[in-house]
Scaffold this motif. Structure first.
Motif, mmCIF file in Angstrom:
data_model
loop_
_atom_site.group_PDB
_atom_site.id
_atom_site.type_symbol
_atom_site.label_atom_id
_atom_site.label_comp_id
_atom_site.label_asym_id
_atom_site.label_seq_id
_atom_site.Cartn_x
_atom_site.Cartn_y
_atom_site.Cartn_z
ATOM 1 N N GLY A 170 18.301 -3.747 60.690
ATOM 2 C CA GLY A 170 17.046 -3.800 61.897
ATOM 3 C C GLY A 170 16.143 -2.885 61.292
ATOM 4 N N ARG A 171 14.962 -2.609 62.021
ATOM 5 C CA ARG A 171 13.962 -1.749 61.612
ATOM 6 C C ARG A 171 13.566 -0.537 62.553
ATOM 7 N NH1 ARG A 171 11.296 -3.607 56.792
ATOM 8 N NH2 ARG A 171 11.783 -5.667 56.505
ATOM 9 N N ASP A 172 13.217 0.549 62.258
ATOM 10 C CA ASP A 172 12.919 1.651 63.203
ATOM 11 C C ASP A 172 11.433 1.524 63.720
ATOM 12 O OD1 ASP A 172 11.213 2.428 60.927
ATOM 13 O OD2 ASP A 172 12.470 4.094 60.634
ATOM 14 N N ASP A 173 11.021 2.341 64.370
ATOM 15 C CA ASP A 173 9.563 2.285 65.040
ATOM 16 C C ASP A 173 8.662 2.136 63.924
ATOM 17 O OD1 ASP A 173 10.735 2.351 67.505
ATOM 18 O OD2 ASP A 173 10.703 4.445 67.737
ATOM 19 N N MET A 174 8.844 2.695 62.703
ATOM 20 C CA MET A 174 8.028 2.820 61.681
ATOM 21 C C MET A 174 8.060 1.697 60.699
ATOM 22 S SD MET A 174 6.203 5.484 62.338
ATOM 23 C CE MET A 174 5.335 5.694 60.756
ATOM 24 N N GLY A 175 8.901 0.622 60.972
ATOM 25 C CA GLY A 175 9.061 -0.543 60.246
ATOM 26 C C GLY A 175 10.118 -0.132 59.038
ATOM 27 N N GLN A 176 10.734 0.930 58.926
ATOM 28 C CA GLN A 176 11.665 1.014 57.831
ATOM 29 C C GLN A 176 13.010 0.483 58.202
ATOM 30 O OE1 GLN A 176 10.886 2.669 54.980
ATOM 31 N NE2 GLN A 176 8.684 2.438 55.989
ATOM 32 N N PRO A 177 13.800 0.284 57.180
ATOM 33 C CA PRO A 177 15.037 -0.692 57.407
ATOM 34 C C PRO A 177 16.229 0.356 57.752
ATOM 35 C CG PRO A 177 14.574 -0.326 55.044
ATOM 36 C CD PRO A 177 13.405 0.053 55.756
ATOM 37 N N LEU A 178 16.885 -0.050 58.742
ATOM 38 C CA LEU A 178 18.187 0.689 59.099
ATOM 39 C C LEU A 178 19.340 -0.167 59.324
ATOM 40 C CD1 LEU A 178 18.169 0.471 62.378
ATOM 41 C CD2 LEU A 178 16.583 2.024 62.368
ATOM 42 N N VAL A 179 20.363 0.385 59.627
ATOM 43 C CA VAL A 179 21.603 -0.387 60.270
ATOM 44 C C VAL A 179 22.240 0.345 61.289
ATOM 45 C CG1 VAL A 179 23.970 -1.042 59.527
ATOM 46 C CG2 VAL A 179 22.181 -1.036 57.737
ATOM 47 N N ASN A 180 22.412 -0.404 62.562
ATOM 48 C CA ASN A 180 22.761 0.043 63.770
ATOM 49 C C ASN A 180 24.371 -0.123 63.671
ATOM 50 O OD1 ASN A 180 20.259 0.712 64.986
ATOM 51 N ND2 ASN A 180 20.086 -1.261 65.042
ATOM 52 N N LEU A 181 25.155 0.844 63.870
ATOM 53 C CA LEU A 181 26.590 0.975 63.808
ATOM 54 C C LEU A 181 27.136 1.121 65.146
ATOM 55 C CD1 LEU A 181 27.487 3.054 60.744
ATOM 56 C CD2 LEU A 181 27.413 0.734 60.887
ATOM 57 N N SER B 222 22.640 5.003 63.936
ATOM 58 C CA SER B 222 21.894 4.358 62.833
ATOM 59 C C SER B 222 22.132 5.020 61.779
ATOM 60 C CB SER B 222 20.613 4.033 63.402
ATOM 61 O OG SER B 222 20.415 3.284 64.492
ATOM 62 N N ILE B 223 21.931 4.287 60.555
ATOM 63 C CA ILE B 223 22.124 4.715 59.253
ATOM 64 C C ILE B 223 20.626 4.577 58.868
ATOM 65 C CG2 ILE B 223 22.804 4.532 56.865
ATOM 66 C CD1 ILE B 223 25.628 3.757 57.820
ATOM 67 N N THR B 224 19.773 5.397 58.413
ATOM 68 C CA THR B 224 18.510 5.345 57.810
ATOM 69 C C THR B 224 18.482 5.636 56.271
ATOM 70 O OG1 THR B 224 17.929 7.668 58.649
ATOM 71 C CG2 THR B 224 17.544 5.660 60.207
ATOM 72 N N ASN B 225 17.093 5.690 56.029
ATOM 73 C CA ASN B 225 16.793 5.976 54.565
ATOM 74 C C ASN B 225 17.366 5.040 53.659
ATOM 75 O OD1 ASN B 225 15.802 7.637 52.661
ATOM 76 N ND2 ASN B 225 17.453 9.050 52.423
ATOM 77 N N LEU B 226 17.322 3.653 53.974
ATOM 78 C CA LEU B 226 17.639 2.731 52.994
ATOM 79 C C LEU B 226 16.656 2.356 52.056
ATOM 80 C CD1 LEU B 226 19.996 0.591 55.425
ATOM 81 C CD2 LEU B 226 20.812 2.279 53.630
ATOM 82 N N SER B 227 16.846 1.835 51.121
ATOM 83 C CA SER B 227 15.656 1.304 50.230
ATOM 84 C C SER B 227 15.111 0.115 50.391
ATOM 85 C CB SER B 227 16.321 1.228 48.637
ATOM 86 O OG SER B 227 17.470 0.226 48.654
#
Length: 611
Positions: free
Chosen positions: A332-343, A401-406
């Motif tokens: 998915g994406r966070d509030d800033m539109g950055q990619p993440l993975v919800n676990l 969530s895992i963030t900081n994905l490329s």
């Protein structure tokens, strides 16, 4: 008074029996009908309008003809061009050919449609799934290194012992692996309470371990033979489950994944005609684990792994949790539109994450991707790389969530791997074979020819030898094949293979054999002077026990073949078992009903009542 009552009761029984037979055959017919309609691939071409190009059906047909790709239909309208391919296997090559020849303004999308009428689709009926040898595709045989997995398990236990010693401030604990299933613990220089502190915690976590005192202050921690066997079996089950999950996540529903031999897994991907794509699906023979970054790079139990940019990072040797603790993962994406993975973790993983995050808010956590491969000397090697480093922002539980994905694509691929599960044992591809769709078509044609010849000779023989009863047997034989096709279409795990077609031919012989036993018994009854209907009733009743015994023994053989076999053997076994069921149904019950209809005017004599 008894005779009319008995006759009415008999007629009611016959009516109910015939009704059940009719409903069953109708149901089987509807289930078998989708096999008459094939799936078609439609390519839809849309033009953005920036580039004008010829849009006649002949133009597109010529492009595909140059690549030897036949088409069934090409429809051109103002907004789009729809091309229906003759063969679904040509989808990839047709798309590439069109993209090479057309201007950049064209977009090519594909969809799968079925020619079945709407009323048939309303029943949600599906055609028989074809195996690798009939539809073409890719075969992989994977080898699971259970010995390496057990060695890693022992190594992890040793690291956990050291971590427990560190937490309890116990010094001079010397732990060293002895072999794949044992390690030695030297407490010679440790404090007296070390044994009472370390071993209870280890045996609580690993109850299958046995602890044996070798020398004064020296102990052996090992797996028993039974525990080793259990570990191997559980490892194979987990690997099978993970592989099936990965394949299902990528939408390949026709795949066959099963154990082969002691430590190998056979994966068949029918309909997959790109070996590189298939290898990408299966080749992710990797494991995922989550580690805390070490504050002291040269500290006790620290491991060093490079990230995707080549930087060397220091990690604490003990993993927080592994991919096997993950229940679900969604990109998915966070509030800033950055990619993440919800676990979402299971109970064990949630507890581990809660305990860890509570103590490490503001500290980084790394996701480590490990892959196994064999080098030129056939040695198993392992490569590790850090694919993500994220900071723990708050106290976490079973959901985070895992963030900081490329990129979003990276997030989707990571989510897929996490959902499918992590492998606990190294897995390598030891065999890879591709079967072209054209070879599959040739196999189908040859198999149908063999089936046609066998059925034709059988029908002629039965009609010539048994006359009227032979006609009944031939109708029952046709209904038997129809029922078998319908039953195979209904069962989700049934797959038709080339040996399965051989099983169809064998089923024809078994069905005829059932009728031959009955008809010969009827002949014997007629020679004894019994009336026609009485002889028929006696023939069916007396031959039933013999037919049942013969089919049960064959069914046992088929079940054993299905249980221990794989690939072609399984395909043959499932047709054999299903064929026995349909042969019993049509050869005994359906043919008896047809025989009764053929001579229904003499039913009263069967009951001992004069007409």
């Amino acid at each position: 008074m008894n005779q009319p009552i008995n006759r009415q009761h008999h007629h009611r029984q016959n009516r109910w029996r015939n009704l059940i037979i009719l409903v069953t055959l109708t149901f089987m017919l509807i289930s078998a009908l989708p096999n008459l309609y094939t799936d078609k691939v439609k390519l839809t071409l849309t033009n953005s309008g920036e580039h004008q190009q010829q849009t006649t059906p002949k133009y597109f047909k010529d492009i595909l003809a140059q690549a030897n790709i036949p088409t069934d239909e090409i429809r051109v309208s103002n907004d789009e061009i729809v091309i229906t391919l003759h063969e679904a296997a040509d989808q990839k090559f047709a798309t590439e050919s069109l993209k090479q020849q057309l201007a950049d303004g064209y977009q090519v999308t594909s969809s799968l449609t079925n020619e079945a009428p709407a009323w048939l689709n309303a029943f949600a009926a599906k055609p028989i799934k074809l195996g690798l040898d009939l539809s073409g595709g890719v075969l992989f045989v994977l080898e699971v290194d259970t010995d390496r997995a057990q060695a890693d398990r022992i190594k992890n236990i040793g690291q956990e012992l050291k971590a427990i010693a560190l937490e309890n401030k116990i010094r001079a604990v010397n732990v060293s692996p002895l072999n794949n299933h044992a390690l030695t613990v030297d407490l010679t220089r440790a404090s007296n309470e070390a044994k009472d502190t370390l071993f209870p915690q280890i045996t609580k976590t690993y109850p299958e371990l046995s602890i044996k005192k070798e020398q004064e202050h020296k102990y052996l921690l090992s797996y028993t033979d039974e525990a080793q066997q259990t570990f191997r079996q559980e490892t194979m089950k987990q690997t099978l489950k993970t592989m099936r999950g990965r394949i299902e996540e990528l939408g390949i529903t026709e795949a066959i994944t099963q154990k082969q031999g002691k430590n190998r897994i056979r994966i068949e991907l029918p309909g997959v005609h790109d070996p590189a794509e298939a290898k990408r699906i299966i080749g992710a023979t990797a494991s995922l684990e989550f580690y805390q970054l070490a504050s002291n790079t040269a500290g006790f139990g620290v491991i060093h792994i490079k990230d995707e940019n080549g930087r060397q990072l220091a990690l604490n040797g003990k993993a927080i949790f592994s991919g096997s603790n993950i229940k679900n993962a969604v990109a998915g994406r966070d509030d800033m539109g950055q990619p993440l993975v919800n676990l979402t973790l299971d109970g064990i993983g949630g507890k581990k994450m809660s305990n860890f995050s509570k103590k490490n808010i503001g500290k980084p956590m790394a996701t480590v991707f490990s892959e196994f491969y064999r080098n030129a000397d056939n040695q198993m090697l392992k490569t590790n790389k850090i694919i993500n480093v994220a900071t723990i922002q708050q106290h976490l539980g079973s959901q985070f969530s895992i963030t900081n994905l490329s990129s979003h694509q990276t997030a989707q691929e990571l989510a897929l791997l996490l959902r499918a599960g992590s492998l606990t044992a190294p897995v390598t591809i030891v065999q890879q074979r591709s079967i072209e769709a054209t070879l599959g078509e040739a196999n189908i044609d040859n198999g149908i020819k063999a089936l046609t010849v066998g059925v034709s000779i059988t029908l002629l023989f039965m009609a010539f030898w048994y006359r009227s009863l032979g006609l009944v047997a031939n109708v029952a034989l046709g209904l038997n094949l129809l029922s078998l096709l319908g039953l195979m279409s209904l069962l989700p795990g049934a797959v038709l293979t080339l040996p399965g077609i051989a099983g169809l031919v064998l089923t024809v012989g078994m069905a005829v054999d059932t009728n031959v036993l009955i008809f010969e018994r009827i002949k014997e009854e007629l020679k004894r002077g019994r009336k026609t209907l009485a002889a028929i009733e006696s023939g069916y009743n007396n031959a039933f026990t013999t037919i049942l015994d013969a089919n049960i023994t064959t069914m046992i053989t088929g079940v054993i073949l299905y249980a221990i076999g794989y690939g072609a053997v399984k395909g043959f076994a499932i047709i054999l078992c299903l064929g026995i069921l349909t042969s019993m149904f049509t050869g005994v019950f359906v043919s008896k009903a047809l025989t009764g209809l053929l001579v229904r005017e003499n039913k009263a004599q069967l009951l001992g009542v004069k007409s």
